[in-house]
Design an enzyme around this catalytic site. Structure first.
Site, PDB file in Angstrom:
ATOM      1  CG  ASP A  28      -3.408   0.272  -2.924  1.00 15.57           C
ATOM      2  OD1 ASP A  28      -3.921  -1.077  -2.974  1.00 15.57           O
ATOM      3  OD2 ASP A  28      -3.278   0.543  -1.423  1.00 15.57           O
ATOM      4  CG  ASN A  29      -1.341  -3.632  -2.892  1.00 12.02           C
ATOM      5  OD1 ASN A  29      -1.009  -2.606  -2.206  1.00 12.02           O
ATOM      6  ND2 ASN A  29      -2.208  -4.495  -2.520  1.00 12.02           N
ATOM      7  CB  CYS A  58      -0.971  -0.049   1.040  1.00 14.24           C
ATOM      8  SG  CYS A  58      -2.081  -1.312   1.133  1.00 14.24           S
TER       9      CYS A  58
END
Ligand SMILES: *[C@@H]1O[C@H](CO)[C@@H](O)[C@H](O)[C@H]1NC(C)=O
Ligand SMILES: *[C@@H]1O[C@H](CO)[C@@H](O)[C@H](O)[C@H]1NC(C)=O
Ligand SMILES: *[C@@H]1O[C@H](CO)[C@@H](O)[C@H](O)[C@H]1NC(C)=O
Ligand SMILES: *[C@@H]1O[C@H](CO)[C@@H](O)[C@H](O)[C@H]1NC(C)=O
Ligand SMILES: *[C@@H]1O[C@H](CO)[C@@H](O)[C@H](O)[C@H]1NC(C)=O
Ligand SMILES: *[C@@H]1O[C@H](CO)[C@@H](O)[C@H](O)[C@H]1NC(C)=O
Length: 479
Positions: free
Chosen positions: A311-312, A77
């Site tokens: 974000d991922n 993050c």
């Protein structure tokens, strides 16, 4: 960089030009586009993370471009968010992990990165800016400047203190602490982000451009759905992908420590997490639809770009890893990206490679600002506006700096072993030597991924893509 050359302008002409600029101020502004950026937390692509978001797909993706090869340059993050904001790789912005000592929202970040991050540049371009939701994991704590710290560039600021939560959190509302409890109607964070966005949009007109970033806690832990969605997907379980529950003898040390096959309670908890993640995304889907409808009602939609990303990625059982991110495989680095807006031909699916570091230069170019010379990302505007099919980029870096603790309570075997994020069976999702850099190249002819682990085995591995030309890279079984 090319030298800039300015035509000679005489003083009277200059005055005339200035006068015209002042008189035309509002109509010039009216032509500049608005931007809305939806950013989710931990939303994968590989496990079907976009499947529940049917309204977002039809209103945003199908009306614009769905990107199949969107990657983050760091699958965690705070490092990834710091890259999104700054347009820089982790080794350049130096937000290495999720903690303050690792550079997450610390003084160094605030002094060196925030002043040149895209919000500050958009503000300097005259945009009205709005932020609501999760910023960086260490935001808002006394050691990172407290809730009084409003990062430069933001006019309307609703920043979550710390990491994603759905209830029982604190916010910085324009620099003032606001505490929230556990009442769905008042406190559910995804909905609150939407209510703040609605309030902001009430004030927006065609005369002045704006930028909004809506940064949801969904679908991050603790995976708390809204009450009306608590029972959705009851008969579903985490997808049994090719690497699900597969013993990975050829992988690096951390991954070889996983228990395979996973104990039954691990299987059950990762299936529960899977369902709850999708449920939390239903509230995001509602939010995207409502924001879009409000833009339409106000006649602003035609001049607004909407971006949707995460974000991922995330894994649930791949190589026996119960539930987390941080790994170099496709499930953790590939994320959704959909973009709709003026000049974009609807109904496109793109294989172009886009990275998290590309948002900042893209937003800056769309708003007419100067992209700082020393950032790493490149603007995706040529793809958005000109249908450019020549690859913008085909090689990139993924880096991770493994997190660790000295001792894991309940796991004596990992005393002094520098592990982190361990579950009840002492299966750990990160370690100090889960530190790596990977170079990934994807071209029509061939693709490869080359990673170097920071561990005692000091192995380097390389593998060529076997999918043949023109296939989007599949890295799940890579390395
Ligand atoms: C936050 O600040 C903006 C810009 O000054 C203002 O318009 C808005 O009303 C403020 N929001 C709250 C909740 O005070
Ligand atoms: C789950 O239930 C829905 C509707 O009740 C049904 O359509 C679907 O096929 C079921 N899926 C599975 C995996 O059983
Ligand atoms: C785990 O689940 C499998 C399949 O449902 C079952 O066959 C097995 O007996 C279970 N193991 C234990 C220890 O409960
Ligand atoms: C992009 O492609 C679409 C359909 O192929 C076309 O209608 C549109 O004019 C193109 N846009 C540009 C800027 O070339
Ligand atoms: C984050 O990085 C810093 C600096 O390298 C390190 O001191 C700290 O232990 C790391 N945090 C974790 C949780 O690994
Ligand atoms: C990774 O670190 C752990 C804990 O320090 C150590 O036991 C292990 O041998 C290391 N593995 C490699 C391959 O370096």
């Amino acid at each position: 960089m090319k030298e800039m050359s300015f035509p000679v302008v005489h003083r009277q002409e200059l005055l005339l030009i200035l006068l015209c600029m002042i008189l035309n101020g509002s109509s010039a502004n009216a032509q500049r586009p608005n931007i809305v950026f939806f950013l989710t937390d931990d939303q994968d692509v590989a496990l079907g993370g976009q499947t529940p978001m049917t309204k977002t797909k039809s209103l945003l993706g199908d009306k614009g471009i769905i990107f199949n090869n969107m990657f983050v340059t760091s699958p965690l993050c705070c490092p990834s968010r710091s890259s999104i904001l700054s347009g820089r790789y982790v080794h350049n912005h130096k937000g290495f992990n999720n903690s303050l000592e690792g550079g997450c929202s610390d003084i160094h970040w605030q002094q060196t990165q925030e002043p040149t991050a895209f919000p500050a540049i958009l503000k300097a371009q005259g945009y009205t800016t709005f932020f609501a939701g999760k910023y960086l994991n260490q935001y808002g704590f006394p050691k990172s400047g407290g809730v009084e710290h409003i990062p430069p560039g933001w006019d309307w600021w609703t920043g979550l203190v710390g990491n994603s939560q759905y209830y029982g959190y604190s916010l910085s509302v324009n620099g003032t602490l606001e505490k929230h409890g556990d009442n769905y109607k008042k406190d559910y964070l995804t909905d609150l982000i939407y209510r703040h966005a609605t309030e902001f949009l009430r004030f927006q007109t065609k005369d002045h451009p704006f930028f909004m970033m809506l940064s949801t806690p969904a679908c991050h832990a603790p995976f708390t759905p809204a009450p009306q969605y608590e029972n959705n997907y009851a008969n579903m379980s985490a997808p049994r992908t090719a690497s699900y529950n597969v013993k990975a003898e050829d992988k690096h040390w951390l991954i070889r420590q996983a228990i395979v096959p996973m104990p039954n309670d691990t299987v059950k908890s990762s299936d529960d997490i899977f369902r709850n993640r999708w449920r939390t995304l239903l509230s995001v889907d509602d939010m995207v639809e409502s924001v879009l409808m409000q833009l339409q009602d106000k006649g602003l939609l035609d001049n607004t770009y909407l971006f949707f990303s995460s974000d991922n990625g995330f894994h649930l059982g791949q190589f026996g890893l119960p539930s987390d991110k941080r790994q170099l495989y496709d499930f953790d680095i590939r994320v959704p990206l959909m973009v709709r807006g003026p000049g974009i031909t609807p109904g496109q699916v793109s294989e172009q490679i886009i990275l998290n570091i590309d948002f900042s230069p893209t937003f800056i170019e769309l708003t007419g600002g100067q992209i700082p010379k020393d950032i790493d990302g490149i603007s995706m505007v040529p793809i958005l506006k000109k249908n450019t099919s020549t690859p913008l980029q085909n090689i990139f870096l993924v880096e991770h700096y493994g997190e660790y603790e000295m001792a894991i309570s309940g796991c004596p075997q990992y005393k002094d072993q520098y592990m982190a994020n361990c579950n009840g069976h002492c299966v750990c999702e990160d370690s100090r030597n889960n530190t790596y850099g990977c170079v990934i190249q994807i071209t029509d002819a061939s693709s490869f991924k080359y990673c170097k682990m920071e561990d005692l085995e000091f192995r380097t591995r390389i593998q060529l893509d076997q999918d043949g030309p023109k296939q989007p890279i599949k890295t799940e079984l890579f390395l």
